[in-house]
Scaffold this motif. Sequence first.
Motif, PDB file in Angstrom:
ATOM      1  N   VAL A  13      18.923  10.064  -6.409  1.00 17.68           N
ATOM      2  CA  VAL A  13      17.972  11.116  -6.061  1.00 17.68           C
ATOM      3  C   VAL A  13      16.740  10.434  -5.477  1.00 17.68           C
ATOM      4  CG1 VAL A  13      16.691  13.122  -6.863  1.00 17.68           C
ATOM      5  CG2 VAL A  13      18.829  12.482  -8.001  1.00 17.68           C
ATOM      6  N   HIS A  14      16.261  10.933  -4.349  1.00 18.38           N
ATOM      7  CA  HIS A  14      15.194  10.248  -3.613  1.00 18.38           C
ATOM      8  C   HIS A  14      14.331  11.280  -2.910  1.00 18.38           C
ATOM      9  CE1 HIS A  14      13.296   7.174  -1.052  1.00 18.38           C
ATOM     10  NE2 HIS A  14      13.909   6.248  -1.770  1.00 18.38           N
ATOM     11  N   ILE A  15      13.054  10.970  -2.746  1.00 14.43           N
ATOM     12  CA  ILE A  15      12.233  11.849  -1.921  1.00 14.43           C
ATOM     13  C   ILE A  15      12.773  11.811  -0.491  1.00 14.43           C
ATOM     14  CG2 ILE A  15      10.166  11.629  -3.336  1.00 14.43           C
ATOM     15  CD1 ILE A  15       9.050   9.687  -1.220  1.00 14.43           C
ATOM     16  N   GLU A  16      12.616  12.923   0.218  1.00 14.65           N
ATOM     17  CA  GLU A  16      13.215  13.008   1.551  1.00 14.65           C
ATOM     18  C   GLU A  16      12.611  12.007   2.518  1.00 14.65           C
ATOM     19  OE1 GLU A  16      13.438  15.942   5.423  1.00 14.65           O
ATOM     20  OE2 GLU A  16      12.522  16.694   3.586  1.00 14.65           O
ATOM     21  N   GLN A  17      11.318  11.740   2.425  1.00 15.39           N
ATOM     22  CA  GLN A  17      10.593  10.882   3.376  1.00 15.39           C
ATOM     23  C   GLN A  17      10.561  11.515   4.765  1.00 15.39           C
ATOM     24  OE1 GLN A  17      12.987   7.209   2.112  1.00 15.39           O
ATOM     25  NE2 GLN A  17      10.942   6.356   2.265  1.00 15.39           N
ATOM     26  N   GLY A  18      10.709  12.805   4.828  1.00 11.25           N
ATOM     27  CA  GLY A  18      10.663  13.540   6.079  1.00 11.25           C
ATOM     28  C   GLY A  18      10.224  14.969   5.803  1.00 11.25           C
ATOM     29  N   PRO A  19      10.002  15.770   6.850  1.00 11.68           N
ATOM     30  CA  PRO A  19       9.399  17.099   6.688  1.00 11.68           C
ATOM     31  C   PRO A  19      10.374  18.268   6.661  1.00 11.68           C
ATOM     32  CG  PRO A  19       9.322  16.456   8.991  1.00 11.68           C
ATOM     33  CD  PRO A  19      10.027  15.336   8.254  1.00 11.68           C
ATOM     34  N   GLU A  48       5.480  16.102   0.311  1.00 10.65           N
ATOM     35  CA  GLU A  48       4.441  16.783   1.080  1.00 10.65           C
ATOM     36  C   GLU A  48       4.292  16.221   2.486  1.00 10.65           C
ATOM     37  OE1 GLU A  48      -0.346  17.850   0.771  1.00 10.65           O
ATOM     38  OE2 GLU A  48       0.672  16.800  -0.860  1.00 10.65           O
ATOM     39  N   LYS A  49       4.462  17.100   3.472  1.00 10.46           N
ATOM     40  CA  LYS A  49       4.321  16.769   4.891  1.00 10.46           C
ATOM     41  C   LYS A  49       5.268  15.644   5.335  1.00 10.46           C
ATOM     42  CE  LYS A  49      -0.472  18.346   5.366  1.00 10.46           C
ATOM     43  NZ  LYS A  49      -0.586  18.903   4.009  1.00 10.46           N
ATOM     44  N   GLY A  50       6.248  15.326   4.509  1.00 15.51           N
ATOM     45  CA  GLY A  50       7.182  14.265   4.859  1.00 15.51           C
ATOM     46  C   GLY A  50       6.579  12.877   4.801  1.00 15.51           C
ATOM     47  N   ILE A  51       5.394  12.741   4.203  1.00 14.42           N
ATOM     48  CA  ILE A  51       4.697  11.449   4.190  1.00 14.42           C
ATOM     49  C   ILE A  51       5.326  10.527   3.149  1.00 14.42           C
ATOM     50  CG2 ILE A  51       2.507  10.300   3.688  1.00 14.42           C
ATOM     51  CD1 ILE A  51       1.119  12.869   4.684  1.00 14.42           C
ATOM     52  N   SER A  52       5.625   9.312   3.569  1.00 21.55           N
ATOM     53  CA  SER A  52       6.159   8.305   2.655  1.00 21.55           C
ATOM     54  C   SER A  52       5.702   6.932   3.111  1.00 21.55           C
ATOM     55  CB  SER A  52       7.687   8.382   2.619  1.00 21.55           C
ATOM     56  OG  SER A  52       8.210   7.449   1.691  1.00 21.55           O
ATOM     57  N   ASN A  88       0.836  -1.205   0.000  1.00 17.03           N
ATOM     58  CA  ASN A  88       0.000   0.000   0.000  1.00 17.03           C
ATOM     59  C   ASN A  88       0.870   1.254   0.000  1.00 17.03           C
ATOM     60  OD1 ASN A  88      -2.439   1.355  -0.119  1.00 17.03           O
ATOM     61  ND2 ASN A  88      -2.704   1.409   2.100  1.00 17.03           N
ATOM     62  N   ALA A  89       1.698   1.364  -1.022  1.00 15.95           N
ATOM     63  CA  ALA A  89       2.760   2.369  -1.079  1.00 15.95           C
ATOM     64  C   ALA A  89       2.315   3.651  -1.771  1.00 15.95           C
ATOM     65  CB  ALA A  89       3.952   1.787  -1.822  1.00 15.95           C
ATOM     66  N   GLY A  90       3.230   4.620  -1.764  1.00 15.39           N
ATOM     67  CA  GLY A  90       3.103   5.813  -2.579  1.00 15.39           C
ATOM     68  C   GLY A  90       3.793   5.600  -3.920  1.00 15.39           C
ATOM     69  N   VAL A  93       4.733  14.634  -4.370  1.00 15.99           N
ATOM     70  CA  VAL A  93       5.776  15.608  -4.688  1.00 15.99           C
ATOM     71  C   VAL A  93       5.194  16.673  -5.607  1.00 15.99           C
ATOM     72  CG1 VAL A  93       7.702  13.987  -4.431  1.00 15.99           C
ATOM     73  CG2 VAL A  93       6.598  14.248  -6.662  1.00 15.99           C
ATOM     74  N   LEU A  94       5.853  17.815  -5.673  1.00 14.21           N
ATOM     75  CA  LEU A  94       5.440  18.895  -6.562  1.00 14.21           C
ATOM     76  C   LEU A  94       6.154  18.760  -7.902  1.00 14.21           C
ATOM     77  CD1 LEU A  94       5.656  21.895  -4.052  1.00 14.21           C
ATOM     78  CD2 LEU A  94       3.580  20.712  -4.817  1.00 14.21           C
ATOM     79  N   GLN A  95       5.419  18.976  -8.986  1.00 18.58           N
ATOM     80  CA  GLN A  95       6.035  18.877 -10.310  1.00 18.58           C
ATOM     81  C   GLN A  95       7.185  19.867 -10.458  1.00 18.58           C
ATOM     82  OE1 GLN A  95       3.425  18.348 -13.708  1.00 18.58           O
ATOM     83  NE2 GLN A  95       4.675  19.746 -14.937  1.00 18.58           N
ATOM     84  N   ASP A  96       7.031  21.063  -9.899  1.00 22.06           N
ATOM     85  CA  ASP A  96       8.113  22.051  -9.981  1.00 22.06           C
ATOM     86  C   ASP A  96       9.373  21.551  -9.286  1.00 22.06           C
ATOM     87  OD1 ASP A  96       6.510  23.728 -11.418  1.00 22.06           O
ATOM     88  OD2 ASP A  96       6.103  25.126  -9.775  1.00 22.06           O
TER      89      ASP A  96
END
Length: 411
Positions: free
Chosen positions: A188-194, A375-379, A87-89, A386-389
């Motif tokens: 390159v990775h999403i932060e997974q934090g806020p 967003e909000k560090g949710i992972s 049940n991932a992102g 994530v934002l396209q920009d």
Amino acid sequence: MKMEDGANKIMRQSEQLALFSSMQGGLTRAYLTLEHAQAHQQLGTWMQQAGLETWQDSVGNQWGRKVSANPTLATLIIGSHSDTVSNAGKYDGNLGVLLGIEALHALADVELPFHVDVVAFADEEGTRFNTTLIGSSSVAGCFQPDWLKVKDKQDVTMAEALESFGLQANLVGSDARNAQETLAYLEVHIEQGPVLEERDLAVGVVTGIAGAKRYQFTLKGMAGHAGTVPIDMRQDALCGAAEMILAIESYAIQHDVVTTVGKCDVLPGAVNVIPGEATFTLDIRSLKQHILESSTVELLAQLKKIAQRRNLTVQSEQLYQAQAVPCDPKLQKLWAEVVATETGTPAFYLASGAGHDAMVMTQITDIGMLFVRCEKGISHHPREQVLQDDVGVALDCLIGMINKMASEYTK
């Protein structure tokens, strides 16, 4: 026809990749499954469209290569993972793979002094076999043969799953890379934090990956009648666990560590029975390995004292450990220069509290990571966003990093 914007393409591809899932209405993609094969077939197509040579390796990782006509240096590897938790992102791991492909697409007409490989590691999360970092471990030459015997919930061994997938279990790791042929590894990775969102930053330069230890504690006291045993005569295992958990939280606040108690079970688990046994887990992390080691020793001693004072027995079992891994200072500096150029502001540095394939790739080469705001560090959750920009900024930074490395490493 106007060329599609790179960031917009990546967002669209992220949605498309998320369709390869074993979960109705959500995203779950595990190792050596039909969904793994489908996702990697699609990634291979996108790699070919980007002008890359493609292949699947011995453990099921998907590769694409921008070939240099006259390579004078070892190969630069860019990667992340394509598998997911349950049940991932859509962006954990996958975003890094898509950014790598699109960066090389943008550089299709640029001659580089080295080959550049982009890799989608087939397993980082360990969702199927509960053994993490399988894909990168094979590439880094540290795949453990005993993993082949590990079974999933259907009692299928990893070796059997590899054979069913069309791979040969006896060849896993035979195509591992080595230090001599590897220039560096970028992820390159999403932060997974806020943190980045709190500072209103699109990207940040990663300084290192925290080391971690995981334990399970079992406390034993004496079960008894909830109405007849006086409070001061009880050996309540749950009360002991509660004091220990609060002590763990207090210790983390006072020291340079992050602690989490994520699971707690009580026996016999009846409303009118004093708990005679309690088990709980501990996850402790620090970017500094020596602090992780000393903190673990100190915490275990504290928990033992609490048990003794409460007339409980306590047993501990270490479930997992991973060394703290620093990112290469030179690569951090290059990332920072690129970020400053692309964003017009000085680079922000931050550590990773989560594990990544980079921590394994450090076995054979220097590693450098860039985080992207989420967003909000949710992972590890369907609300991961994530934002396209920001994706556009990350793409420009990765393209700039490849160009800068081509310049810096040939001086």
